[in-house]
Every structure is written in structure tokens, then in C-alpha cells.
Design an enzyme around this catalytic site. Structure first.
Site, short mmCIF file in Angstrom:
data_model
loop_
_atom_site.label_atom_id
_atom_site.label_comp_id
_atom_site.label_asym_id
_atom_site.label_seq_id
_atom_site.Cartn_x
_atom_site.Cartn_y
_atom_site.Cartn_z
N LYS A 1 0.84 -1.22 0.00
CA LYS A 1 0.00 0.00 0.00
C LYS A 1 0.87 1.26 0.00
CE LYS A 1 -2.19 -0.99 3.88
NZ LYS A 1 -1.61 -2.30 4.26
N ARG B 1 -9.80 1.45 8.97
CA ARG B 1 -9.68 0.04 9.32
C ARG B 1 -10.90 -0.45 10.09
NH1 ARG B 1 -3.58 0.61 9.18
NH2 ARG B 1 -2.63 -1.43 9.40
N ARG C 1 11.31 -6.38 4.95
CA ARG C 1 11.13 -5.00 5.43
C ARG C 1 11.73 -4.85 6.83
NH1 ARG C 1 5.18 -2.48 5.27
NH2 ARG C 1 4.90 -3.60 7.21
N ARG D 1 11.22 -1.95 11.66
CA ARG D 1 9.97 -1.63 12.38
C ARG D 1 9.72 -2.63 13.49
NH1 ARG D 1 5.02 -0.37 8.36
NH2 ARG D 1 3.91 -1.34 10.09
N ARG E 1 -1.27 -8.91 13.31
CA ARG E 1 -1.73 -7.87 12.37
C ARG E 1 -2.54 -8.48 11.23
NH1 ARG E 1 3.70 -5.53 10.76
NH2 ARG E 1 2.59 -3.95 9.56
P1 AMP Z 1 0.48 0.31 9.07
O1 AMP Z 1 1.72 1.11 8.86
O2 AMP Z 1 -0.68 0.82 8.27
O3 AMP Z 1 0.71 -1.17 8.88
O4 AMP Z 1 0.05 0.51 10.59
C1 AMP Z 1 0.91 0.11 11.65
C2 AMP Z 1 0.09 0.01 12.94
O5 AMP Z 1 -0.45 1.30 13.25
C3 AMP Z 1 -1.11 -0.92 12.88
O6 AMP Z 1 -0.78 -2.27 13.13
C4 AMP Z 1 -1.98 -0.32 13.99
O7 AMP Z 1 -1.49 -0.67 15.27
C5 AMP Z 1 -1.75 1.17 13.82
N1 AMP Z 1 -2.72 1.77 12.86
C6 AMP Z 1 -2.43 2.35 11.66
N2 AMP Z 1 -3.54 2.80 11.06
C7 AMP Z 1 -4.57 2.49 11.88
C8 AMP Z 1 -5.99 2.65 11.81
N3 AMP Z 1 -6.57 3.24 10.74
N4 AMP Z 1 -6.74 2.21 12.85
C9 AMP Z 1 -6.17 1.63 13.94
N5 AMP Z 1 -4.85 1.40 14.05
C10 AMP Z 1 -4.04 1.84 13.05
#
Ligand code: AMP
Length: 187
Positions: free
Chosen positions: A13, A88, A127, A133, A144
Site C-alpha cells: 500500500k 480500518r 522489510r 519496524r 496484524r
Molecule cells: P500500518 O503502517 O498501516 O501497517 O500501521 C501500523 C500500525 O499502526 C497498525 O498495526 C496499527 O497498530 C496502527 N494503525 C495504523 N492505522 C490504523 C488505523 N486506521 N486504525 C487503527 N490502528 C491503526
């Protein structure tokens, strides 16, 4: 134009959002990046979010909706955006619709990047080496992915019901995925 890029962790993404951002002049809005910035700055919000994120769970709706809201007037309503990792939950999707409707805008398309679980794990391992990360461990990744299964099962029908959903094979090389996205956006 407002687009949502939807897909499991490691689906590409962020990579695709950055390519579309440059080509279409849309602002990439990644709630994950925003949260990581808060952690790096050591803010109170960042400290609270870190534990939840490191375990692979979702941060509260209030926090992420509040973060997106701060970009609505400046970016989303002016030039359009690519939402990456947001919404989400259905509450987040409804809040986004409300925010957009305040400036007469709406979501134009929800593009789901579909990738095999096996390929996702390999990408996440790669990654983890590159970016370090904290949530890119195999254990956190499993949580996740599980969270993704649950929320995608709730959020995608919300957009399918509005005929806004399309899916793309995100297992292809980056250029091939971008080419497909361009073809979809041309229509
Ligand atoms: P991402 O970089 O999109 O994979 O997000 C990393 C982490 O941030 C996720 O596993 C969640 O803990 C948190 N996170 C990111 N976006 C959201 C969202 N829209 N709603 C809730 N948690 C989020």
C-alpha cells in the site's frame, strides 16, 4: 479524487501510494506513518500508541480519526488524497464519509491489493531487515494479519455495497501493480 488503498500488512500500500501521490498530485495519508512519527517525536499520543502497535493491535478510532481530520481541510478537500491504512473499522469509514461530505467530497474508489499470506511473510521479513519496524516480527505480523482479516471482513462490505471496491493482484512486481492501478484510475 479520493482513493483508499486497502490490503494486509506488506501488500505494498505504502509503495503504491507514494507512486500514485507523485503521478496524480494526491496526498498520501498513512495513519501508520503518522503514528510512527508521533512515536519518534516521543509525544504522549506516541507513547500510548506504541505498546498497542508493537503488539500488532489497532489503535483507537478516536486517535486515528483525529489525525486524519487534521489533513481534511488542507489536503483532502483541496487536492484529494490516497488513504493508506485508513479506514480500518466501519466507524472510521463513516467518520471519513462525514468529513468528506463537509466539503462536498466523497470516496471515489477503494482498491484492495490482494497478496498470498506466504508472500506477505517473506515481504515483512525483508522489510524488518531494511526498516527495523518494531511490529515487523513474525509474531506481531500474525496478530496484524488476523486483525486485518477481521476488519477487512467488516469494512470491505461497507464499500462493496456502494460499488466502490475493486481488487488488484498485489503479488505482482511493483511496476506491474502500478500499471494496473493506472489502468483502473484512467476509467
Ligand atoms: P500500518 O503502517 O498501516 O501497517 O500501521 C501500523 C500500525 O499502526 C497498525 O498495526 C496499527 O497498530 C496502527 N494503525 C495504523 N492505522 C490504523 C488505523 N486506521 N486504525 C487503527 N490502528 C491503526
Amino acid at each position: 479524487m479520493n482513493i483508499i488503498l486497502f490490503g494486509p500488512p506488506g501488500a505494498g500500500k505504502g509503495t503504491q501510494a507514494k507512486i500514485l501521490e507523485q503521478e496524480y498530485g494526491l496526498k498520501q495519508l498513512s495513519t501508520g506513518d503518522m503514528l510512527r512519527a508521533q512515536i519518534a517525536e516521543g509525544t504522549e499520543l506516541g507513547v500510548k500508541a506504541k505498546t498497542v502497535m508493537d503488539a500488532g493491535n489497532l489503535v483507537s478510532d478516536d486517535i486515528v480519526i483525529g489525525m486524519i481530520r487534521s489533513y481534511v481541510a488542507s489536503d483532502v478537500c483541496l487536492s484529494g488524497a490516497i488513504f493508506d491504512g485508513f479506514p480500518r473499522t466501519v466507524s472510521q469509514a463513516e467518520a471519513l464519509d462525514d468529513m468528506l461530505s463537509e466539503c462536498g467530497k466523497s470516496i471515489d474508489l477503494v482498491i484492495e491489493l490482494q497478496v498470498d499470506d506466504h508472500d506477505l511473510i517473506e515481504r515483512i521479513k525483508g522489510r524488518a531487515k531494511k526498516e527495523g519496524r518494531a511490529d515487523d516480527t513474525v509474531d506481531a505480523f500474525k496478530v496484524r494479519l488476523e486483525a486485518y482479516r477481521e476488519y477487512s471482513a467488516a469494512v470491505l462490505p461497507y464499500y462493496k455495497a456502494q460499488n466502490l471496491h475493486v481488487s488488484v493482484d498485489g503479488g505482482q512486481p511493483i511496476d506491474a501493480v502500478s500499471a494496473q492501478l493506472r489502468a483502473i484510475l484512467k476509467k
